[in-house]
Design an enzyme around this catalytic site. Structure first.
Site, mmCIF file in Angstrom:
data_model
loop_
_atom_site.group_PDB
_atom_site.id
_atom_site.type_symbol
_atom_site.label_atom_id
_atom_site.label_comp_id
_atom_site.label_asym_id
_atom_site.label_seq_id
_atom_site.Cartn_x
_atom_site.Cartn_y
_atom_site.Cartn_z
ATOM 1 N N ASP A 169 0.833 -1.204 0.000
ATOM 2 C CA ASP A 169 0.000 0.000 0.000
ATOM 3 C C ASP A 169 0.871 1.258 0.000
ATOM 4 O O ASP A 169 2.092 1.183 -0.051
ATOM 5 C CB ASP A 169 -1.032 -0.033 1.135
ATOM 6 N N LYS A 206 -4.005 2.631 -0.302
ATOM 7 C CA LYS A 206 -5.182 3.322 0.206
ATOM 8 C C LYS A 206 -4.737 4.661 0.753
ATOM 9 O O LYS A 206 -3.863 4.721 1.617
ATOM 10 C CB LYS A 206 -5.847 2.506 1.311
ATOM 11 N N MET A 248 -3.494 9.153 11.997
ATOM 12 C CA MET A 248 -4.445 9.697 11.011
ATOM 13 C C MET A 248 -5.177 10.922 11.574
ATOM 14 O O MET A 248 -6.381 11.072 11.383
ATOM 15 C CB MET A 248 -5.478 8.620 10.593
#
Ligand SMILES: C[S@@+](CC[C@H](N)C(=O)[O-])C[C@H]1O[C@@H](n2cnc3c(N)ncnc32)[C@H](O)[C@@H]1O
Length: 462
Positions: free
Chosen positions: A249, A271, A384
């Site tokens: 990823d 992603k 995040m």
């Protein structure tokens, strides 16, 4: 690359050495080991080299060098201590496009001799392109210590059984798996222990077993760490070098991907926020299908697969379908960023616990237990969280955290582009509004952040 690496077949080919001192003797020895037809020209020839001539191992001619001497040779080595002669040898060889090496004089060389580890038929060569021969030799010593002296016998064994194995295992991928098992398992151990016959016996038994039950595919769920390639684990590296397919990823850097087996298939399923290039279900399906097709699949994920990495979901599918897998932990962003920013996550004077949370915004809110997070003497790490920075700071303050509680934002932690921004819950959102932030970023909250100024150690060139 300044030099093109190649291994030359000198068997029965004419090679010329000018000079007959100690250094020349070492080059002559190498050439003879490679099966070359060696001629030595020197004003004086040592007794040892004369003896080699008498034994018909080489031709020794006692005379001064002349330009025509190079004619008919494939390569020439000049190992004299006479600068003029060395120059003349190089000029004569270059005039006829003959490969020439002048010992300790890279400027006059059209080829150089690398430092080598000789485990024939395995030969490993090292070169610094003449820039730092000592460094190349040190590297050789390091690598030599991890290659058993009998490694060459393993290659001889492979040579002996190559055709048989090819006849009995047709698919190249299956054959590769077979040989990897041989080279890394009990057969190799028998060879290292000097038990050649047992090794052959065991190889044939393994071949029978393999033919009757071809190797099933497997999935290795691997944490690639936070970014710096040398933070990978040994196990991760070993499995990456065996894999047929790498499914990776966006958090996996090109430098890390470069460490995977060169001819492995690389599938990007990256992603990024708001940009799911392959839905999670499809990734789970892909891994299972590849393994069912007999492939060894590395699922490479940033940080640790079990920390905000959806690793659990991926192996659930594998488990349901009876596919073998391994999970290889990686250094999670919290550990990597904290270490490289000089912010200990726990500290006797500051924090007795540390909590990892996700700051991923869902419907523009962050659903966390703020009362718990706002309690003192702990460290909060937010993954995040950069988009929700303002909300995070406000919520912490409104649930009791002091507005001057230190906070850090680590951008691209552990990499050459790492940046660390610090402030307080009250000041950080306004401060960061003026900065251009490049993901990924991690937020660390707590008084441990105040140690950053004192303990920061990582210097990069960003
Ligand atoms: C989907 S999570 C994956 C976490 C990962 N499994 C781990 O254990 O680190 C992605 C988040 O990890 C954090 N992250 C990962 N690598 C980072 C790095 N090198 N520097 C800063 N943050 C990083 C960021 O908060 C990013 O948004």
């Amino acid at each position: 690359m300044d030099y093109f690496p190649l291994f030359a077949n000198l068997h029965d080919r004419p090679c010329l050495v000018i000079g007959a001192g100690n250094i020349a003797a070492r080059k002559i020895d190498l050439l003879l080991r490679a099966g070359a037809k060696v001629t030595v020209i020197s004003r004086e020839v040592s007794p040892a080299i004369t003896q080699l001539g008498l034994d018909k191992k080489l031709i020794a001619i006692e005379k001064a060098f002349a330009a025509d001497d190079v004619l008919g040779f494939m390569l020439v080595i000049s190992a004299t201590d006479n600068a003029e002669t060395n120059q003349a040898v190089a000029a004569a060889a270059n005039a006829h496009n003959i490969f020439v090496n002048v010992v300790d004089n890279p400027a006059l060389c059209s080829f150089i001799l690398p430092a080598i580890i000789d485990r024939s038929p395995i030969v490993v060569a090292f070169s610094s392109g003449g820039a730092a021969p000592v460094l190349a030799r040190l590297l050789r010593a390091k690598i030599e210590s991890v290659i058993p002296p009998t490694y060459g016998r393993l290659a001889q064994l492979a040579e002996k059984f190559r055709d048989v194995v090819k006849q009995r295992i047709h698919a190249p991928g299956q054959r590769r798996v077979f040989w990897e098992n041989i080279f890394q398992g009990a057969v190799a151990e028998q060879i290292y222990a000097g038990n050649g016959q047992q090794a052959e016996q065991q190889l044939l038994e393994t071949l029978d077993a393999h033919e009757n039950a071809p190797t099933a595919g497997e999935v290795y769920l691997i944490g690639a760490g936070p970014g710096a390639p040398d933070l990978l684990t040994f196990r991760a590296l070993r499995l990456m070098q065996q894999a047929d397919v790498i499914v990776y990823d966006h958090l996996v850097s090109p430098e890390i991907l470069d460490l995977a087996r060169r001819d492995s298939e690389k599938i990007y399923v990256g992603k990024q926020r708001q940009n799911h290039s392959l839905p999670q279900d499809s990734i789970n399906r892909l891994l299972a299908d590849l393994a069912k097709a007999g492939k060894r699949v590395v699922r490479l994920k940033g940080g640790d697969p079990f920390i905000f990495g959806r690793g659990g979901e991926e192996i659930e599918t594998l488990m349901q379908e009876g596919i073998a897998f391994q999970v290889v932990p990686g250094i999670t962003a919290a550990s990597g960023c904290a270490s490289y920013a000089g912010i200990p996550l726990t500290h006797r004077d500051h924090a007795q616990s540390c909590t990892f949370v996700t700051g991923h915004l869902k419907d523009n809110t962050i659903n966390l237990n703020w009362t718990q997070l706002a309690a003192p003497n702990q460290t909060i790490v937010v993954y995040m969280g950069s988009m929700g920075l303002e909300k995070i700071c406000q919520s912490m303050i409104s649930h009791g955290s002091p507005p001057d509680l230190p906070i850090a934002l680590v951008q691209q932690g552990t990499t050459r582009t790492q940046r660390v921004f610090t402030g307080t819950l009250a000041t950080m959102p306004a401060h960061m509004a003026h900065e251009k932030i490049s993901p990924p970023t991690l937020i660390i909250i707590g008084t441990v952040v105040s140690l950053h100024n004192k303990l920061s150690w990582f210097r990069n060139d960003a």
